[in-house]
Design an enzyme around this catalytic site. Structure first.
Site, PDB file in Angstrom:
ATOM      1  N   THR A 156     -66.111  36.500  44.227  1.00 40.48           N
ATOM      2  CA  THR A 156     -65.825  37.933  44.310  1.00 40.48           C
ATOM      3  C   THR A 156     -64.743  38.219  43.260  1.00 40.48           C
ATOM      4  OG1 THR A 156     -64.321  37.537  46.174  1.00 40.48           O
ATOM      5  CG2 THR A 156     -66.550  38.299  46.688  1.00 40.48           C
ATOM      6  N   LYS A 182     -65.459  29.278  46.589  1.00 43.66           N
ATOM      7  CA  LYS A 182     -64.861  30.509  46.078  1.00 43.66           C
ATOM      8  C   LYS A 182     -63.717  30.917  46.997  1.00 43.66           C
ATOM      9  CE  LYS A 182     -65.421  34.373  47.252  1.00 43.66           C
ATOM     10  NZ  LYS A 182     -64.679  35.308  48.191  1.00 43.66           N
ATOM     11  N   THR A 193     -62.292  35.719  50.861  1.00 43.75           N
ATOM     12  CA  THR A 193     -62.739  34.747  51.833  1.00 43.75           C
ATOM     13  C   THR A 193     -62.923  33.447  51.110  1.00 43.75           C
ATOM     14  OG1 THR A 193     -63.831  36.341  53.240  1.00 43.75           O
ATOM     15  CG2 THR A 193     -64.753  34.129  53.234  1.00 43.75           C
ATOM     16  N   GLU A 280     -54.157  34.608  44.214  1.00 45.11           N
ATOM     17  CA  GLU A 280     -53.917  35.896  43.571  1.00 45.11           C
ATOM     18  C   GLU A 280     -52.527  35.965  42.948  1.00 45.11           C
ATOM     19  OE1 GLU A 280     -56.986  38.501  46.252  1.00 45.11           O
ATOM     20  OE2 GLU A 280     -54.871  38.456  46.785  1.00 45.11           O
ATOM     21  N   ASN A 403     -53.008  43.574  45.245  1.00 48.15           N
ATOM     22  CA  ASN A 403     -53.195  43.993  46.637  1.00 48.15           C
ATOM     23  C   ASN A 403     -52.624  45.352  47.001  1.00 48.15           C
ATOM     24  OD1 ASN A 403     -54.664  41.810  48.016  1.00 48.15           O
ATOM     25  ND2 ASN A 403     -53.007  40.582  47.179  1.00 48.15           N
ATOM     26  N   SER A 408     -58.609  51.289  48.255  1.00 46.54           N
ATOM     27  CA  SER A 408     -60.009  51.123  48.669  1.00 46.54           C
ATOM     28  C   SER A 408     -60.670  52.497  48.715  1.00 46.54           C
ATOM     29  CB  SER A 408     -60.087  50.438  50.025  1.00 46.54           C
ATOM     30  OG  SER A 408     -59.564  51.265  51.044  1.00 46.54           O
TER      31      SER A 408
END
Lengths: 408, 408
Positions: A156, A182, A193, A280, A403, A408
């Site tokens: 992703t 991943k 995930t 990240e 983040n 979103s």
């Protein structure tokens, strides 16, 4: 959003084909992107399967499906969807998983419970069944692909494709193990995930495979943390086709069981470290070893307390040998620790000993070590024989940007 | 380093004098700064004391000293050092605490165990006894100061001075409670510490005061988190001089015990929230309420799992109604939760219900709520009667800058 390749990335290794395993990739268009996002891997009859799944109390329907299917211990296919995790989607989410399994079962002639499914991506949006079915049809029609293509298709927000391999000699035969994985912590607008898939041509009984995977997991996937958050969809599955022709490994006493277990553990550790390398915003890979604890379990908890401390992670990001923050994290773990027996090192340099700073320690090698990309922190508790090693990454502005700066 | 005043700061309130309590401040020059950094508060004979202390397994010598002295339940003086936490300093640290207590005991004619000491600042450097003693001599010579001066003097990297007050009627007499507190999470190059001090003129038996403080703590200081890290020096002490002349409260059945307990709980909550308002890099105060859990304890654990999730905290920083991250944090708490019964609200708007997004919910009030400085997240588990409320702040670039961009 596009993210630069992690400075800790490793090149994708050369991975051997695994007899009995055939990967394909296709475009299901789960998002408005122009890339493959559906991975379909067929497994020859007789393939054993084992798995470890998220301990989240709010798991995805895929996780529930796999948990149930694992009881039977056999597999004929794996489907991985990227771009939609299908988590928190109620009955519609469950229906999507069932539809995928049914379509594959009908096509290759197996039971739906022989089909394993994993998904990663946005949550709260039911996986669109029509896109999944169209994607599967494309995958059926596609030629087999390389491991690297499959590893890239399950990504992703990972910044590099991740794979690893190893071998073992079992009953005089060389068996191959290959894994793809991943995960990079969490990613806006969704949690990411960790999905890992291991394939081997060894003949292994599914109960033994499960036991070996659980043990390997305890020393690998359970020893990494990017931010301490646990996905609703974390899944690691191991498939053993038996094509290598060794006498099946059924118990730990069997010929080659030790070698196979060691190889599986090594592969899991390689894969787990790749995830941390893609944490990240990560600029540094941190290895934390705790020794002298009252038990291995206690050492693990203390090590994870250090690895999850924002204070420790920001100190490493700042290349600061701030051992006081390590003391704090040891103290808050709630495990037995004696302040006045504690010793701490960065790299190979002891900076604290007997509950005190080592007076006049040479700061130059510490500073040089902290400027590198791979950082070691060692803690000696002086209480017993318990030990653990865990891995994490530093906490940087990049993590916040990924983040928080995105909506979103 | 200088830090801008928190956008969540409140003005310092008008605090009444507490009969029997006399604060002073002085310069001990623990750091190369031109500010008062030693607070010395005398307490009239007969003052009862209670305390809650860090649960760190690696506490500072001050914490160990207070833990021992609290057993006796009486106090004559409090000293707070800012700029040096004296933590992880071995015998020299212990000697510094003993020297401070001995000097004050000799000067005011009390037992050293009547003297309470707390320190906050750099760790690993023994508190310099000569500076402490010179600072104390200056404090003895100084005129009494205002509460605001004392609140400012105990600060380290706090961006505003913090105080609160309340009253209660006990046996027909009005008693006053005043509190000052410092803390803002952690701060480069050192961990910061929460130190809180409460003073009342009520007559309260030390055992009841301890019980009341412990209960109040469970609903206040134990319900806040900035980054999940626990200092080696966290300390909250409550002193009751008895000067108000009420019949002493000895048990929960005594006249006014309920009123006093409620006032103490209110004060602790006020003080705890001030710490969150000064959380490092905080732009938003987040109140998280979990209801419908199987127990209050379970609700608290789930609420703290949400409050400590970097994923949730960065989503709020990004003003993103990312309820999926709340689901993730509920799931990882390890407490009973049923995905398909979960409901989540931001502000007063339900965004998820029965384990699904609420279809077509009005995003406008959610977006408006998230743009504010005070954010509410509500989680309904639908399992039982357990409930808890906790407070945290968002996770921003400011946090990283404070903790990573600065070197020790």
């Amino acid at each position: 959003m596009s993210t630069d390749r992690s400075p800790l990335a490793l090149p994708f290794p050369a991975l051997p084909a695994i007899a009995g395993v055939t990967p394909h990739v296709a475009r299901a268009h789960y998002k408005s992107w122009d890339r493959c996002d559906l991975t379909f891997i067929t497994l020859d009859p007789g393939t054993a399967v084992a798995g470890v799944l998220t301990q989240s109390k709010c798991p995805s329907p895929e996780v529930e499906w796999c948990r149930k299917a694992l009881v039977l211990g056999q597999a004929r296919a794996l489907v991985v969807n990227a771009g939609n995790s299908n988590a928190f989607t109620g009955n519609r989410g469950r229906a999507a998983v069932e539809a995928i399994a049914a379509r594959i079962a009908g096509r290759i002639g197996c039971s739906p419970s022989d089909v394993f499914v994993a998904s990663t991506g946005v949550i709260g949006v039911p996986l669109p069944i029509d896109k999944a079915e169209a994607g599967l049809d494309a995958a059926f029609a596609a030629a087999p692909c390389r491991w690297e293509d499959a590893a890239a298709t399950i990504m992703t927000t990972d910044t590099f494709a991740k794979g690893a391999t190893t071998q073992a000699v079992v009953g005089g035969r060389t068996v191959n193990l290959v894994g793809i994985i991943k995960g990079s912590g969490m990613i806006a607008p969704d949690m990411a995930t960790m999905l890992g898939f291991i394939f081997t041509d060894a003949a292994v009984d599914s109960a033994f495979l499960q036991s070996a995977l659980a043990h390997a997991n305890n020393r690998s996937f359970s020893c990494i943390t990017v931010d301490g958050d646990t996905s609703t969809s974390d899944t690691v599955l191991a498939f053993a086709t038996g094509a290598a022709g060794n006498a099946p490994i059924v118990s730990a006493e069997d010929d080659g069981a030790d070698a196979f277990f060691a190889a599986l553990a090594d592969l899991c550790r390689q894969l787990a470290l790749l995830v941390v390398r893609d944490g990240e915003g990560a600029q540094k890979l941190i290895e934390i070893t705790v020794e002298g604890a009252t038990s291995d379990r206690s050492a693990h908890r203390i090590a994870m307390s250090i690895a999850n401390s924002p204070l420790v992670k920001t100190a490493i990001a700042g290349e600061d040998a701030n051992w006081g923050r390590v003391v704090m994290a040891v103290g808050k773990a709630g495990e037995p620790a004696e302040r006045d027996q504690l010793a701490i090192r960065f790299g190979t340099t002891q900076v604290a000993r007997d509950g005190l700073a080592v007076e006049g320690y040479d700061e130059a090698p510490v500073a040089a070590h902290l400027k590198g990309h791979e950082i070691e922190i060692g803690v000696e508790l002086g209480l017993g024989e318990g030990r653990a090693t865990v891995w994490t990454c530093d906490l940087t502005h990049g993590y916040i940007s990924i983040n928080a700066d995105y909506r979103s």
